[in-house]
Structure formats: C-alpha cells, structure tokens
Design a protein around this motif. Sequence first.
Motif, PDB file in Angstrom:
ATOM      1  N   PRO A  42       0.656  -1.582   0.170  1.00  0.00           N
ATOM      2  CA  PRO A  42      -0.600  -0.526   0.060  1.00  0.00           C
ATOM      3  C   PRO A  42       1.090   1.239  -0.009  1.00  0.00           C
ATOM      4  O   PRO A  42       0.603   2.441  -0.165  1.00  0.00           O
ATOM      5  N   LEU A  43       2.338   1.123  -0.052  1.00  0.00           N
ATOM      6  CA  LEU A  43       2.918   1.839   0.169  1.00  0.00           C
ATOM      7  C   LEU A  43       3.443   3.152  -0.853  1.00  0.00           C
ATOM      8  O   LEU A  43       4.433   3.240  -0.747  1.00  0.00           O
ATOM      9  N   GLU A  44       3.437   1.277  -1.487  1.00  0.00           N
ATOM     10  CA  GLU A  44       4.180   1.640  -2.648  1.00  0.00           C
ATOM     11  C   GLU A  44       3.661   3.011  -4.379  1.00  0.00           C
ATOM     12  O   GLU A  44       3.056   3.075  -3.744  1.00  0.00           O
ATOM     13  N   TYR A 130       1.086   3.494   9.715  1.00  0.00           N
ATOM     14  CA  TYR A 130       0.851   4.107   8.645  1.00  0.00           C
ATOM     15  C   TYR A 130      -0.552   3.811   8.838  1.00  0.00           C
ATOM     16  O   TYR A 130      -1.374   3.388   8.961  1.00  0.00           O
ATOM     17  N   SER A 131      -0.828   4.914   7.432  1.00  0.00           N
ATOM     18  CA  SER A 131      -2.057   5.361   6.925  1.00  0.00           C
ATOM     19  C   SER A 131      -1.659   5.886   5.756  1.00  0.00           C
ATOM     20  O   SER A 131      -1.416   6.804   5.765  1.00  0.00           O
ATOM     21  N   VAL A 132      -2.647   5.113   4.875  1.00  0.00           N
ATOM     22  CA  VAL A 132      -3.000   5.480   3.562  1.00  0.00           C
ATOM     23  C   VAL A 132      -4.301   5.376   2.976  1.00  0.00           C
ATOM     24  O   VAL A 132      -5.107   4.669   3.332  1.00  0.00           O
ATOM     25  N   GLU A 133      -4.853   7.225   3.212  1.00  0.00           N
ATOM     26  CA  GLU A 133      -6.625   7.577   2.668  1.00  0.00           C
ATOM     27  C   GLU A 133      -5.662   8.249   1.767  1.00  0.00           C
ATOM     28  O   GLU A 133      -5.846   9.693   2.543  1.00  0.00           O
ATOM     29  N   GLN A 134      -6.852   8.332   0.521  1.00  0.00           N
ATOM     30  CA  GLN A 134      -7.216   9.232  -0.287  1.00  0.00           C
ATOM     31  C   GLN A 134      -5.811   9.944  -0.804  1.00  0.00           C
ATOM     32  O   GLN A 134      -5.759  10.672  -0.865  1.00  0.00           O
ATOM     33  N   ARG A 136      -2.943  10.342   0.322  1.00  0.00           N
ATOM     34  CA  ARG A 136      -1.963  10.411   1.403  1.00  0.00           C
ATOM     35  C   ARG A 136      -1.348   9.519   2.473  1.00  0.00           C
ATOM     36  O   ARG A 136      -2.278   8.897   3.182  1.00  0.00           O
ATOM     37  N   LEU A 137      -0.335   9.600   2.580  1.00  0.00           N
ATOM     38  CA  LEU A 137       0.165   8.622   3.543  1.00  0.00           C
ATOM     39  C   LEU A 137       0.802   8.848   4.930  1.00  0.00           C
ATOM     40  O   LEU A 137       1.343  10.055   5.289  1.00  0.00           O
ATOM     41  N   THR A 138       0.055   9.678   5.544  1.00  0.00           N
ATOM     42  CA  THR A 138       0.586   9.363   7.163  1.00  0.00           C
ATOM     43  C   THR A 138       1.114   8.510   8.462  1.00  0.00           C
ATOM     44  O   THR A 138       0.769   6.981   8.293  1.00  0.00           O
ATOM     45  N   LEU A 139       2.620   9.299   8.232  1.00  0.00           N
ATOM     46  CA  LEU A 139       3.577   7.781   9.183  1.00  0.00           C
ATOM     47  C   LEU A 139       3.364   8.449  10.368  1.00  0.00           C
ATOM     48  O   LEU A 139       4.035   9.603  10.886  1.00  0.00           O
ATOM     49  N   VAL A 140       3.300   7.551  11.937  1.00  0.00           N
ATOM     50  CA  VAL A 140       3.121   8.213  13.111  1.00  0.00           C
ATOM     51  C   VAL A 140       4.318   7.059  13.963  1.00  0.00           C
ATOM     52  O   VAL A 140       4.423   5.928  13.742  1.00  0.00           O
ATOM     53  N   THR A 149       3.298  13.691   6.932  1.00  0.00           N
ATOM     54  CA  THR A 149       2.555  13.340   5.758  1.00  0.00           C
ATOM     55  C   THR A 149       2.965  13.374   5.103  1.00  0.00           C
ATOM     56  O   THR A 149       4.111  14.860   4.685  1.00  0.00           O
ATOM     57  N   PHE A 150       2.637  13.236   3.962  1.00  0.00           N
ATOM     58  CA  PHE A 150       3.565  12.997   2.349  1.00  0.00           C
ATOM     59  C   PHE A 150       1.548  12.987   0.866  1.00  0.00           C
ATOM     60  O   PHE A 150       1.340  12.182   1.792  1.00  0.00           O
ATOM     61  N   ILE A 151       1.844  13.684   0.535  1.00  0.00           N
ATOM     62  CA  ILE A 151       1.094  13.430  -0.468  1.00  0.00           C
ATOM     63  C   ILE A 151       1.899  12.489  -1.507  1.00  0.00           C
ATOM     64  O   ILE A 151       2.687  12.647  -2.257  1.00  0.00           O
ATOM     65  N   GLN A 152       0.388  11.780  -2.005  1.00  0.00           N
ATOM     66  CA  GLN A 152       1.605  11.257  -3.599  1.00  0.00           C
ATOM     67  C   GLN A 152       0.850  11.139  -4.319  1.00  0.00           C
ATOM     68  O   GLN A 152       0.316  12.565  -4.835  1.00  0.00           O
ATOM     69  N   GLU A 153       3.064  11.703  -5.358  1.00  0.00           N
ATOM     70  CA  GLU A 153       2.903  12.277  -6.679  1.00  0.00           C
ATOM     71  C   GLU A 153       1.997  12.021  -7.600  1.00  0.00           C
ATOM     72  O   GLU A 153       1.735  10.181  -8.236  1.00  0.00           O
TER      73      GLU A 153
END
Length: 153
Positions: A42-44, A130-134, A136-140, A149-153
């Motif tokens: 899911p993080l790829e 990790y959480s991937v939603e819409q 948007r990747l959030t690493l806690v 927080t990261f936004i998918q390119e």
Amino acid sequence: MIVAKNDEAKRSKLWRITFLVSTALIILIAVYILTKMFTTNPLEGNWIGEDGRYNLKVKSKGIVVVTIPEIAEETSVEVVLPYSIDKENKTVTIKMDEEELNRLAEKSDGQYTTETLQNALAPIVTSFDYSVEQERLTLVEREYGEQLTFIQE
C-alpha cells in the motif's frame, strides 16, 4: 439461425465453448483483482512530504529512496534505505544503511558528512504506524507519536 445453419448440436457445442471461455476469463480476472488487493504494497509509489523535509520513493523490494532536499547548499541527496512492512499491524520500519551513507558522504566531496546524513535521516529511520487515505500517507512514529504526512505524486 445463421450460427451453425440450424444444426442444434453445433449450436449447443458453440454455446458450451463460449460459456467455458467466459467462465474461465471471469475466474482469471477475479484472481488477478484479489491478488492485487491483498498482495500489493500500500505504500508503493512516490510521496512528497507535506512539510518539504523529505520525499519518498517506496519500491516493492524493501527499498525506499529518501530524498533530502537542500542538505547542503542547494543540493538534494537521494539515500537508498531498506524497509520492512507489516500489513497486518500497519507498521513500517525504515532502517539505516551505514555503507550507503558512507558512500554518499565520500561522493559529496566534503559537502556533507556521514554524521550530517545520519542527523538528517534520524526522524525517518524508525518504526511507524502508517495510514493511507485518499492519496495521503501518514506516518506516526511508534515511540513518541511524531507525525509525518506525505501526498502521493
């Protein structure tokens, strides 16, 4: 009546062949979709840091390329690091690779050192939930709860 020229046996045979081919095709598509849903990472992908500190290129073979923008004067550095993912618990662990850091420091001609790279990577080299939603990747961070927080390119 064009198919098999009014021959009921030939039409029946054609119907069975059509039915078998379409059934096989449906099963293959279902297996492909289920495989993609449950085995993909899911993080790829490419992730751009919301705060601009890091960009990530997560690859499927346990490799993440961390881009540190402006570590030295107007120079960004791409560091290849190993990671492991636990999809069941939704955790990812990014590990330090000393050899890679030494190689990059030597290649930089004194612009930065291994210690500079270690300090720059310190917040990202740890275990995260990790959480991937819409897109948007959030690493806690698991120990202290810091959030990236990261936004998918």
